[in-house]
Design a protein around this motif. Sequence first.
Motif, PDB file in Angstrom:
ATOM      1  N   GLY A  22      88.016  -0.885  62.838  1.00 49.16           N
ATOM      2  CA  GLY A  22      89.061  -1.877  62.615  1.00 49.16           C
ATOM      3  C   GLY A  22      89.722  -1.673  61.260  1.00 49.16           C
ATOM      4  O   GLY A  22      89.412  -0.731  60.524  1.00 49.16           O
ATOM      5  N   GLY A  64      84.652  -6.666  55.898  1.00 50.24           N
ATOM      6  CA  GLY A  64      83.241  -6.932  56.232  1.00 50.24           C
ATOM      7  C   GLY A  64      82.289  -6.283  55.250  1.00 50.24           C
ATOM      8  O   GLY A  64      81.078  -6.210  55.511  1.00 50.24           O
ATOM      9  N   THR A 110      89.288 -13.289  61.359  1.00 55.26           N
ATOM     10  CA  THR A 110      90.476 -12.576  60.897  1.00 55.26           C
ATOM     11  C   THR A 110      91.632 -12.790  61.861  1.00 55.26           C
ATOM     12  O   THR A 110      91.433 -13.158  63.016  1.00 55.26           O
ATOM     13  N   LYS A 155      90.466  -1.278  54.363  1.00 53.40           N
ATOM     14  CA  LYS A 155      89.278  -1.762  55.063  1.00 53.40           C
ATOM     15  C   LYS A 155      88.305  -2.381  54.059  1.00 53.40           C
ATOM     16  O   LYS A 155      88.475  -2.277  52.866  1.00 53.40           O
ATOM     17  N   GLY A 156      87.280  -3.026  54.587  1.00 55.71           N
ATOM     18  CA  GLY A 156      86.254  -3.601  53.719  1.00 55.71           C
ATOM     19  C   GLY A 156      86.146  -5.107  53.809  1.00 55.71           C
ATOM     20  O   GLY A 156      85.382  -5.724  53.070  1.00 55.71           O
TER      21      GLY A 156
HETATM   22  C1  5RP Z   1      84.705  -4.052  57.753  1.00 53.60           C
HETATM   23  C2  5RP Z   1      86.092  -3.695  58.069  1.00 53.60           C
HETATM   24  C3  5RP Z   1      86.680  -4.257  59.328  1.00 53.60           C
HETATM   25  O1  5RP Z   1      86.919  -3.211  60.207  1.00 53.60           O
HETATM   26  C4  5RP Z   1      87.932  -4.986  58.990  1.00 53.60           C
HETATM   27  O2  5RP Z   1      87.608  -6.023  58.100  1.00 53.60           O
HETATM   28  C5  5RP Z   1      88.613  -5.556  60.243  1.00 53.60           C
HETATM   29  O3  5RP Z   1      87.780  -6.504  60.841  1.00 53.60           O
HETATM   30  P1  5RP Z   1      88.253  -7.373  62.081  1.00 53.60           P
HETATM   31  O4  5RP Z   1      88.400  -6.456  63.247  1.00 53.60           O
HETATM   32  O5  5RP Z   1      87.152  -8.380  62.254  1.00 53.60           O
HETATM   33  O6  5RP Z   1      89.556  -8.018  61.706  1.00 53.60           O
HETATM   34  O7  5RP Z   1      86.760  -2.981  57.365  1.00 53.60           O
HETATM   35  O8  5RP Z   1      84.330  -3.588  56.494  1.00 53.60           O
END
Ligand code: 5RP
Length: 229
Positions: free
Chosen positions: A88, A102, A4, A99-100
């Motif tokens: 995050g 991941g 990301t 969010k989401g």
């Molecule tokens: C997982 C999330 C993560 O917190 C979001 O995708 C941010 O991820 P990253 O810190 O790798 O950018 O919501 O479901």
Amino acid sequence: MKATGGSDDAKRRAGERAAAEATDGMVVGLGTGSTTAYAIRALGQAVNAGLDIQGIPTSFQSRQLALSAGIPLTSLDAVDTVHLAIDGADQLAGRHCIKGGGAAHTREKIVDAAAERFVVVADRTKQVETLDHPVPVEVIPEAWTVVTDDISNKVGGAATLREAERKDGPVVTDNGNVVLDCEFGEIRDPAMLALDLAAIPGVVEHGLFINLVDTAFVGTDAGVEEQPF
Ligand code: 5RP
């Protein structure tokens, strides 16, 4: 882990700054993703140096990371209070975030909303005036086509089933469901969109976190900005 936005240094600064908010006796929600991973590693180092906390993981990933970092774990049903949640975001606008990325937003929302204080860790690329990132929506697998239709016909969005990268077929969440990434363009009224999405039969949880963010730690090339709301 998915790749990301911003630099690893910016993410690390934000994550480590948020971890410093944990004090003895706290129950800490442990979010998911590459930025929160820095917070979890920093919390593990602090625990090894004597910090007395318990963590509540929000995903398989954050549980494994917390275990390897040496953070004692507990669960929502075993505690009276979650003092702090660190997580995050894919996009952040004031007290709202999406969010989401991941596919962990259902458990993340449960833990983050339960916390007395929800702290978002992000790099500068995540921060916007108006949310416009696709909204992840966790859906019961049998419902994905009808939810896709409802998102198009009733909410005015375009849903795409999230495909796995090293598995044939869709991403399957920790809860055994699938994820639709839903494009709405600029989201002028995130609270209303959140209500509309939640009302669709078959939707387990969507990734709009409305008015939940208490503090954002935003990592930059120079340091960390603390944004209390
Ligand atoms: C997982 C999330 C993560 O917190 C979001 O995708 C941010 O991820 P990253 O810190 O790798 O950018 O919501 O479901």
